[in-house]
Design a protein around this motif. Structure first.
Motif, PDB file in Angstrom:
ATOM      1  N   GLN A  13       0.401  -1.540   0.230  1.00 32.20           N
ATOM      2  CA  GLN A  13      -0.213   0.191   0.094  1.00 32.20           C
ATOM      3  C   GLN A  13       1.074   0.756   0.138  1.00 32.20           C
ATOM      4  O   GLN A  13       1.845   1.484   0.870  1.00 32.20           O
ATOM      5  N   PRO A  14       0.459   2.517  -0.489  1.00 36.09           N
ATOM      6  CA  PRO A  14       1.420   3.296  -0.443  1.00 36.09           C
ATOM      7  C   PRO A  14       1.492   4.599   1.010  1.00 36.09           C
ATOM      8  O   PRO A  14       0.414   3.194   1.886  1.00 36.09           O
ATOM      9  N   GLY A  15       2.960   4.099   1.216  1.00 34.07           N
ATOM     10  CA  GLY A  15       3.339   4.726   2.886  1.00 34.07           C
ATOM     11  C   GLY A  15       4.081   2.788   2.876  1.00 34.07           C
ATOM     12  O   GLY A  15       4.761   3.064   4.216  1.00 34.07           O
ATOM     13  N   GLY A  16       3.923   2.794   2.335  1.00 35.44           N
ATOM     14  CA  GLY A  16       4.512   0.959   3.314  1.00 35.44           C
ATOM     15  C   GLY A  16       6.039   0.711   2.694  1.00 35.44           C
ATOM     16  O   GLY A  16       7.164   1.832   1.722  1.00 35.44           O
ATOM     17  N   SER A  17       6.076  -0.423   2.762  1.00 39.02           N
ATOM     18  CA  SER A  17       7.934  -0.621   2.432  1.00 39.02           C
ATOM     19  C   SER A  17       7.972  -2.122   2.071  1.00 39.02           C
ATOM     20  O   SER A  17       7.054  -2.679   2.696  1.00 39.02           O
ATOM     21  N   LEU A  18       9.009  -2.314   1.033  1.00 43.74           N
ATOM     22  CA  LEU A  18       9.429  -3.177   0.471  1.00 43.74           C
ATOM     23  C   LEU A  18      11.121  -3.454   0.913  1.00 43.74           C
ATOM     24  O   LEU A  18      11.530  -2.221   0.393  1.00 43.74           O
ATOM     25  N   LYS A  86       5.504   5.515  -2.749  1.00 43.49           N
ATOM     26  CA  LYS A  86       3.603   5.939  -3.819  1.00 43.49           C
ATOM     27  C   LYS A  86       3.358   4.901  -5.355  1.00 43.49           C
ATOM     28  O   LYS A  86       4.535   4.185  -5.393  1.00 43.49           O
ATOM     29  N   PRO A  87       2.699   5.184  -5.705  1.00 38.89           N
ATOM     30  CA  PRO A  87       2.014   5.047  -6.529  1.00 38.89           C
ATOM     31  C   PRO A  87       3.165   5.118  -7.345  1.00 38.89           C
ATOM     32  O   PRO A  87       3.256   3.819  -8.508  1.00 38.89           O
ATOM     33  N   GLU A  88       3.761   5.785  -8.008  1.00 39.38           N
ATOM     34  CA  GLU A  88       4.402   5.657  -9.048  1.00 39.38           C
ATOM     35  C   GLU A  88       5.344   5.052  -9.146  1.00 39.38           C
ATOM     36  O   GLU A  88       6.420   5.187  -9.785  1.00 39.38           O
ATOM     37  N   ASP A  89       6.539   4.383  -7.272  1.00 45.48           N
ATOM     38  CA  ASP A  89       7.441   3.754  -7.555  1.00 45.48           C
ATOM     39  C   ASP A  89       6.717   2.528  -8.634  1.00 45.48           C
ATOM     40  O   ASP A  89       8.280   1.585  -8.236  1.00 45.48           O
ATOM     41  N   THR A  90       5.590   2.476  -8.911  1.00 47.43           N
ATOM     42  CA  THR A  90       5.261   1.208  -9.444  1.00 47.43           C
ATOM     43  C   THR A  90       6.529   0.766 -11.048  1.00 47.43           C
ATOM     44  O   THR A  90       6.276   1.979 -11.471  1.00 47.43           O
ATOM     45  N   ALA A  91       6.861  -0.453 -10.724  1.00 47.23           N
ATOM     46  CA  ALA A  91       7.663  -1.051 -12.072  1.00 47.23           C
ATOM     47  C   ALA A  91       8.147  -2.305 -11.442  1.00 47.23           C
ATOM     48  O   ALA A  91       7.795  -3.106 -10.720  1.00 47.23           O
ATOM     49  N   GLY A 112      14.613  -9.415 -13.503  1.00 47.32           N
ATOM     50  CA  GLY A 112      13.040  -8.294 -12.731  1.00 47.32           C
ATOM     51  C   GLY A 112      12.433  -8.439 -11.577  1.00 47.32           C
ATOM     52  O   GLY A 112      12.173  -9.910 -11.601  1.00 47.32           O
ATOM     53  N   THR A 113      11.582  -8.278 -10.790  1.00 50.90           N
ATOM     54  CA  THR A 113      11.200  -8.298  -9.784  1.00 50.90           C
ATOM     55  C   THR A 113       9.877  -6.982 -10.012  1.00 50.90           C
ATOM     56  O   THR A 113      10.179  -5.849  -9.884  1.00 50.90           O
ATOM     57  N   GLN A 114       9.058  -7.744  -9.410  1.00 50.30           N
ATOM     58  CA  GLN A 114       7.459  -6.240  -9.881  1.00 50.30           C
ATOM     59  C   GLN A 114       7.485  -6.275  -8.716  1.00 50.30           C
ATOM     60  O   GLN A 114       6.744  -6.551  -7.561  1.00 50.30           O
ATOM     61  N   VAL A 115       7.163  -3.943  -8.822  1.00 50.52           N
ATOM     62  CA  VAL A 115       6.822  -4.013  -6.697  1.00 50.52           C
ATOM     63  C   VAL A 115       4.952  -3.377  -7.857  1.00 50.52           C
ATOM     64  O   VAL A 115       5.105  -2.463  -8.521  1.00 50.52           O
ATOM     65  N   THR A 116       4.296  -3.293  -7.250  1.00 47.25           N
ATOM     66  CA  THR A 116       3.309  -2.407  -7.121  1.00 47.25           C
ATOM     67  C   THR A 116       2.490  -1.921  -5.993  1.00 47.25           C
ATOM     68  O   THR A 116       2.743  -2.664  -5.316  1.00 47.25           O
ATOM     69  N   VAL A 117       2.103  -0.873  -6.599  1.00 48.20           N
ATOM     70  CA  VAL A 117       1.604   0.095  -4.802  1.00 48.20           C
ATOM     71  C   VAL A 117       0.664   0.386  -5.384  1.00 48.20           C
ATOM     72  O   VAL A 117       0.697   1.359  -6.010  1.00 48.20           O
ATOM     73  N   SER A 118       0.080   0.686  -4.241  1.00 45.27           N
ATOM     74  CA  SER A 118      -1.494   0.214  -4.772  1.00 45.27           C
ATOM     75  C   SER A 118      -2.417   0.563  -4.046  1.00 45.27           C
ATOM     76  O   SER A 118      -1.983  -0.853  -2.619  1.00 45.27           O
ATOM     77  N   SER A 119      -3.610   0.952  -3.489  1.00 48.62           N
ATOM     78  CA  SER A 119      -4.458   1.124  -2.342  1.00 48.62           C
ATOM     79  C   SER A 119      -5.655   0.442  -2.653  1.00 48.62           C
ATOM     80  O   SER A 119      -6.346  -0.584  -1.934  1.00 48.62           O
TER      81      SER A 119
END
Length: 119
Positions: A13-18, A86-91, A112-119
């Protein structure tokens, strides 16, 4: 044969960490600069962060203060701690490394590894 294997991507989710990890394997003599790039749909691949063998780092302006790159030279592994996502970090995030192996020095990419930032 040298391989880079990434792990740690996912949905957050937005604001989270990975935390992403990338381990280089094979007959490696030295791993020089290691880094992370990302590519969002419809955009060019861009540098996120990189780190030298000695620990010098540089970051894309868009991630400064939120992402931290680090490495374990003994394990030929590089990490990317991502916070305040942030959602714009999705890539798709790709690991890259300059490695001296049996055949000499070459650049290598992970799958490659998918990162998706979304609520």
């Amino acid at each position: 044969q040298v391989q880079l294997v990434e792990s740690g991507g996912g949905l957050v989710q937005p604001g989270g960490s990975l935390r992403l990890s990338c381990a280089a394997s094979g007959r490696i003599f030295t791993a020089y600069t290691m880094g992370w790039y990302r590519q969002a749909p419809g955009k060019q691949r861009e540098l996120v962060a990189r780190i030298t063998t000695g620990g010098a780092t540089n970051y894309a302006d868009s991630v400064k203060g939120r992402f931290t790159i680090s490495r374990d030279n003994a394990k030929n592994t590089v990490y990317l701690q991502m916070s305040s996502l942030k959602p714009e970090d999705t890539a798709v995030y790709y690991c890259n490394a300059a490695i001296r192996a049996v055949a000499g020095v070459s650049g290598y990419w992970g799958q490659g590894t998918q990162v998706t930032v979304s609520s």
